[in-house]
Enzyme design. Sequence first.
Site, PDB file in Angstrom:
ATOM      1  N   GLU A  77       0.763  -1.107   0.068  1.00 15.27           N
ATOM      2  CA  GLU A  77       0.046  -0.056   0.068  1.00 15.27           C
ATOM      3  C   GLU A  77       1.056   1.185   0.001  1.00 15.27           C
ATOM      4  O   GLU A  77       0.575   2.245  -0.572  1.00 15.27           O
ATOM      5  CB  GLU A  77      -0.968   0.202   1.255  1.00 15.27           C
ATOM      6  CG  GLU A  77      -1.850   1.291   1.236  1.00 15.27           C
ATOM      7  CD  GLU A  77      -2.769   1.418   2.444  1.00 15.27           C
ATOM      8  OE1 GLU A  77      -3.909   2.020   2.404  1.00 15.27           O
ATOM      9  OE2 GLU A  77      -2.328   0.698   3.285  1.00 15.27           O
ATOM     10  N   ASP A 117      -1.015  -5.102   2.941  1.00 12.81           N
ATOM     11  CA  ASP A 117      -1.338  -3.809   3.650  1.00 12.81           C
ATOM     12  C   ASP A 117      -0.665  -3.947   4.911  1.00 12.81           C
ATOM     13  O   ASP A 117      -0.960  -4.817   5.876  1.00 12.81           O
ATOM     14  CB  ASP A 117      -2.846  -3.837   3.408  1.00 12.81           C
ATOM     15  CG  ASP A 117      -3.519  -2.328   4.164  1.00 12.81           C
ATOM     16  OD1 ASP A 117      -2.544  -1.742   4.720  1.00 12.81           O
ATOM     17  OD2 ASP A 117      -4.461  -1.968   4.078  1.00 12.81           O
ATOM     18  N   ASP A 128      -4.209  -2.274   7.901  1.00 15.40           N
ATOM     19  CA  ASP A 128      -5.377  -2.080   7.458  1.00 15.40           C
ATOM     20  C   ASP A 128      -6.296  -1.860   8.679  1.00 15.40           C
ATOM     21  O   ASP A 128      -6.537  -2.518   9.601  1.00 15.40           O
ATOM     22  CB  ASP A 128      -5.951  -3.775   6.914  1.00 15.40           C
ATOM     23  CG  ASP A 128      -7.268  -3.448   6.365  1.00 15.40           C
ATOM     24  OD1 ASP A 128      -7.521  -2.670   5.238  1.00 15.40           O
ATOM     25  OD2 ASP A 128      -8.325  -4.245   6.906  1.00 15.40           O
ATOM     26  N   THR A 146      -6.234   1.947   9.026  1.00 15.13           N
ATOM     27  CA  THR A 146      -5.242   2.739   9.683  1.00 15.13           C
ATOM     28  C   THR A 146      -5.837   3.769  10.518  1.00 15.13           C
ATOM     29  O   THR A 146      -5.265   3.982  11.756  1.00 15.13           O
ATOM     30  CB  THR A 146      -4.583   3.586   8.644  1.00 15.13           C
ATOM     31  OG1 THR A 146      -3.980   2.475   7.705  1.00 15.13           O
ATOM     32  CG2 THR A 146      -3.548   4.491   9.191  1.00 15.13           C
TER      33      THR A 146
END
Length: 274
Positions: free
Chosen positions: A78, A93, A96, A98
Amino acid sequence: MNSAFDATAIRARAQIAIAVALEVGRETARFRRDSNSGTLAVENKGLQDFVTVADRKAEQAIRDRLLSHFPDDTFMGEESGGQSGGTGTWVVDPIDGTTNYIRGFSHWGVSIAFVIDGRVEIGVVYDATEDKVFHAIRGGGAFKDGRPVHAAATADPANALVILGHSRKTSFDDYLALSKRLHERGMDYRRMGAAAIDLVRVAEGAADLYYERHLNAWDMLAGALIAEEAGAMVAMPPVERLLAQGGPVIAHSPGLADEFAFILDIEGLAPANR
């Protein structure tokens, strides 16, 4: 499957990915506990897209540890980007959920998928809520800390619990209309903000549906495979399209297939697996 990746090679990658997800997940949780939320360097990168010091540290750690074991694999993250290659590709990620992480809401995780020839072969998700790791290898079932998990057997919509995601890239009016329709069918619903964790909730039978109209590939691929291997019905666009531009994902308990068929129609997707 690519001839370079036999079952032994896939299992070896899964074992390393599980260890890396647990290690980096715990390091990331520790970093959050030891940091004042006001000191986390947060940059606004656009719609619902925040990057933190923790994101970058976690992704670099995952990249370094995976590629130190498998240097010929490619990596797509990401934060750092990257492209899928002719060899297998790790799609990651690092955090995930955030925004949840920043605010100290523990519904977040680490998502690691391994893709070969347009198919997800390994899915690994660290669940910060429980400090546990979910994983699946295609064709081998789904597991939570090594114990099998299974989608719920729910058949009555009045007993269903659903999780809906929403991206600002899609219509909020459509989201409200869907929420209303599910509510009128007697279903309870949530919006939690971390697709990988929402998908493993379907995998372990805690929820009966997860649906979001637009996600990036790194948000969904690992959790979608875990849900599928747990017996949930999963539908999404082809992996190569998701890697290029993202898209929707639908995962639900098999006993509620008729209830959720209209979502497949909305997205123009073929009927889910199984």
